[in-house]
Enzyme design. Structure first.
Site, PDB file in Angstrom:
ATOM      1  N   HIS A 103       3.221  -2.046   9.111  1.00 26.77           N
ATOM      2  CA  HIS A 103       4.212  -1.540   8.596  1.00 26.77           C
ATOM      3  C   HIS A 103       5.400  -0.580   9.272  1.00 26.77           C
ATOM      4  CE1 HIS A 103       1.606   2.045  11.300  1.00 26.77           C
ATOM      5  NE2 HIS A 103       2.532   2.765  10.755  1.00 26.77           N
TER       6      HIS A 103
HETATM    7  C1  UD1 Z   1       4.086   7.370   8.953  1.00 26.90           C
HETATM    8  C2  UD1 Z   1       4.114   8.059  10.562  1.00 26.90           C
HETATM    9  C3  UD1 Z   1       3.706   6.534  11.134  1.00 26.90           C
HETATM   10  C4  UD1 Z   1       2.318   6.379  10.724  1.00 26.90           C
HETATM   11  C5  UD1 Z   1       2.113   5.780   9.501  1.00 26.90           C
HETATM   12  C6  UD1 Z   1       0.749   5.286   9.048  1.00 26.90           C
HETATM   13  C7  UD1 Z   1       6.812   9.297  10.697  1.00 26.90           C
HETATM   14  C8  UD1 Z   1       7.887   8.212  11.545  1.00 26.90           C
HETATM   15  N1  UD1 Z   1       5.679   7.944  10.802  1.00 26.90           N
HETATM   16  O1  UD1 Z   1       4.716   6.225   9.018  1.00 26.90           O
HETATM   17  O2  UD1 Z   1       3.722   7.192  12.436  1.00 26.90           O
HETATM   18  O3  UD1 Z   1       1.766   5.295  11.616  1.00 26.90           O
HETATM   19  O4  UD1 Z   1       3.312   6.781   8.793  1.00 26.90           O
HETATM   20  O5  UD1 Z   1       1.165   4.771   7.503  1.00 26.90           O
HETATM   21  O6  UD1 Z   1       6.123  10.001  10.891  1.00 26.90           O
HETATM   22  N2  UD1 Z   1       5.219   5.300   0.418  1.00 26.90           N
HETATM   23  C9  UD1 Z   1       4.898   4.994  -0.694  1.00 26.90           C
HETATM   24  N3  UD1 Z   1       3.657   6.283  -0.966  1.00 26.90           N
HETATM   25  C10 UD1 Z   1       3.310   6.888   0.208  1.00 26.90           C
HETATM   26  C11 UD1 Z   1       3.346   6.693   1.588  1.00 26.90           C
HETATM   27  C12 UD1 Z   1       4.848   6.113   1.580  1.00 26.90           C
HETATM   28  O7  UD1 Z   1       5.178   4.429  -0.966  1.00 26.90           O
HETATM   29  O8  UD1 Z   1       2.043   7.216   0.014  1.00 26.90           O
HETATM   30  C13 UD1 Z   1       6.360   4.338   0.990  1.00 26.90           C
HETATM   31  C14 UD1 Z   1       7.572   5.262   0.567  1.00 26.90           C
HETATM   32  O9  UD1 Z   1       8.846   4.029   0.321  1.00 26.90           O
HETATM   33  C15 UD1 Z   1       8.154   5.529   1.777  1.00 26.90           C
HETATM   34  C16 UD1 Z   1       7.867   4.787   3.288  1.00 26.90           C
HETATM   35  O10 UD1 Z   1       6.473   4.075   2.386  1.00 26.90           O
HETATM   36  O11 UD1 Z   1       9.943   5.713   2.543  1.00 26.90           O
HETATM   37  C17 UD1 Z   1       7.406   5.405   4.197  1.00 26.90           C
HETATM   38  O12 UD1 Z   1       6.285   6.525   4.714  1.00 26.90           O
HETATM   39  P1  UD1 Z   1       6.329   7.324   5.953  1.00 26.90           P
HETATM   40  O13 UD1 Z   1       5.542   8.010   5.663  1.00 26.90           O
HETATM   41  O14 UD1 Z   1       7.978   7.996   6.122  1.00 26.90           O
HETATM   42  O15 UD1 Z   1       6.906   6.355   6.860  1.00 26.90           O
HETATM   43  P2  UD1 Z   1       5.295   5.308   7.058  1.00 26.90           P
HETATM   44  O16 UD1 Z   1       5.878   3.879   7.814  1.00 26.90           O
HETATM   45  O17 UD1 Z   1       3.826   5.368   7.080  1.00 26.90           O
END
Ligand code: UD1
Length: 361
Positions: free
Chosen positions: A198
């Site tokens: 991820h």
């Molecule tokens: C975040 C944390 C990371 C952690 C990870 C666990 C930060 C900077 N990063 O990264 O430390 O290891 O969570 O997963 O805070 N999305 C969905 N549904 C959701 C959540 C996210 O579709 O419920 C998608 C969206 O496209 C979003 C992307 O995932 O833009 C990234 O989500 P985000 O929360 O920004 O960062 P993670 O990569 O999940």
């Protein structure tokens, strides 16, 4: 004393669940703030249900966004909640944008900010989490390093807050609750590799993502193993966008609950991941792990022989997988504590001797 707990993502829910349970068991006055950085049922509510967590007292519904935007949207309502609810303490965990927002709001208001899982470093500044954790560590008043290595990092950096003795990692508290029992011997394991990916520094780059997926496919084919791949939404989206199809032995799986993911890890021949949490969990469960990154913030797992740092290129990944598949003794001692981290953390926060004022420079 009124304790605020700020969380927002899947790993924070999992790793703060035992701390919350400890707070509930002692009937302490608490206020749970969920930023909703993660919001899909599979990334969020399913863990509240499975881990029987109380509903958040406040949900900020912040969702996805650019880093500054996301963190900024959290800051104002957390600040307001701290004041309006009279919170004396703010507990945050790890290195996410939600954790940074909680710590910053608390520190600005001179509340006691407790950082669970303090002192981890990858020294890779391309990771947004590396910036977050350094900032959180330097503005928190109570730091809870999980291991002696993390403790040494904090004292080495002369952080102004109180560095508590290594508490162990609260993930062990959670693993012992949801995956009790002894380690599964190699010969009883399923012919599977569990893969998760991820991290933006991997999945946002087409060549890196393609290379990782192909290398894992190669390892699976060579060893007649099937790859179970519960893909993060970001990773699925990138694979589609880049037109990368999965090699024959790799199959998408739905995102798993905590209990399901632990069961898969415990029974897999190999875990291949860029997740820090899985690196810890597989180490506790006695499953060999290949870390699909160029740096790790969990060097302890490598030191005990539970994992290898593979990098993100084919040769390194294949070589690390070969090495870890050849490991016969899965009996390493895991370095993350005995499952009493949450108790130690709440004890320390309640102890009259550990009552530092807000951090002063
Ligand atoms: C975040 C944390 C990371 C952690 C990870 C666990 C930060 C900077 N990063 O990264 O430390 O290891 O969570 O997963 O805070 N999305 C969905 N549904 C959701 C959540 C996210 O579709 O419920 C998608 C969206 O496209 C979003 C992307 O995932 O833009 C990234 O989500 P985000 O929360 O920004 O960062 P993670 O990569 O999940």
């Amino acid at each position: 004393m009124r304790i605020g707990i700020v969380l927002g993502t899947r790993p924070e829910i999992i790793k703060l669940a035992p701390v919350l349970a400890e707070i509930e068991a002692r009937s302490l006055d608490r206020f749970l703030i969920h930023t909703n950085q993660h919001y899909d049922w599979e990334m969020d509510a399913q863990f509240f249900e499975e881990m029987e967590l109380p509903a958040p007292d406040l949900n900020l519904h912040v969702g996805s966004g650019r880093h500054g935007e996301q963190t900024g949207k959290m800051l104002a309502p957390i600040e307001a909640a701290i004041e309006d609810q009279g919170l004396t303490h703010v507990i945050v965990q790890g290195d996410t944008n939600s954790g940074l927002a909680g710590a910053l709001a608390g520190a600005k208001l001179l509340r006691r900010v407790a950082h669970v899982e303090a002192g981890l470093r990858s020294y890779d500044m391309r990771m947004p989490e590396e910036l977050n954790r350094r900032l959180i560590d330097h503005i928190s008043s109570d730091l809870f390093p999980p291991t002696p290595t993390a403790h040494a990092v904090l004292t080495g950096e002369s952080v102004p807050g109180l560095v508590h003795e290594p508490s162990g990692n609260t993930v062990v508290d959670a693993v012992l609750r949801y995956a009790p029992g002894s380690r599964v011997p190699i010969e009883e394991r399923d012919p599977t590799i569990l893969m998760t990916l991820h991290r933006p520094e991997n999945v946002d780059h087409e060549a890196i993502l393609r290379g990782i997926v192909e290398a894992v496919g190669e390892v699976a084919a060579a060893h007649d193993l099937d790859v179970v791949f519960p893909a993060h939404p970001r990773t699925r989206e990138r694979l589609e966008r880049f037109g990368i199809s999965l090699p024959p032995r790799i199959e998408f799986a739905p995102l798993k609950s905590f209990r399901e993911l632990l069961a898969l890890q415990a029974r897999a021949r190999l875990v291949m991941t860029d997740s820090g949490g899985l690196q810890e969990e597989s180490c506790v469960l006695g499953s060999p792990c290949v870390v699909l990154r160029t740096h790790t913030d969990r060097p302890e797992t490598i030191e005990v022989g539970a994992s290898r740092l593979a990098g993100v290129e084919r040769e390194g990944i294949v070589a690390a997988a070969e090495e870890m598949l050849a490991v016969e003794d899965l009996g390493w001692e895991q370095p993350f504590g005995d499952g009493s981290a949450s108790r130690a953390i709440v004890d320390a926060l309640l102890a009259p001797t550990a009552e530092p004022a807000a951090v002063s420079g």
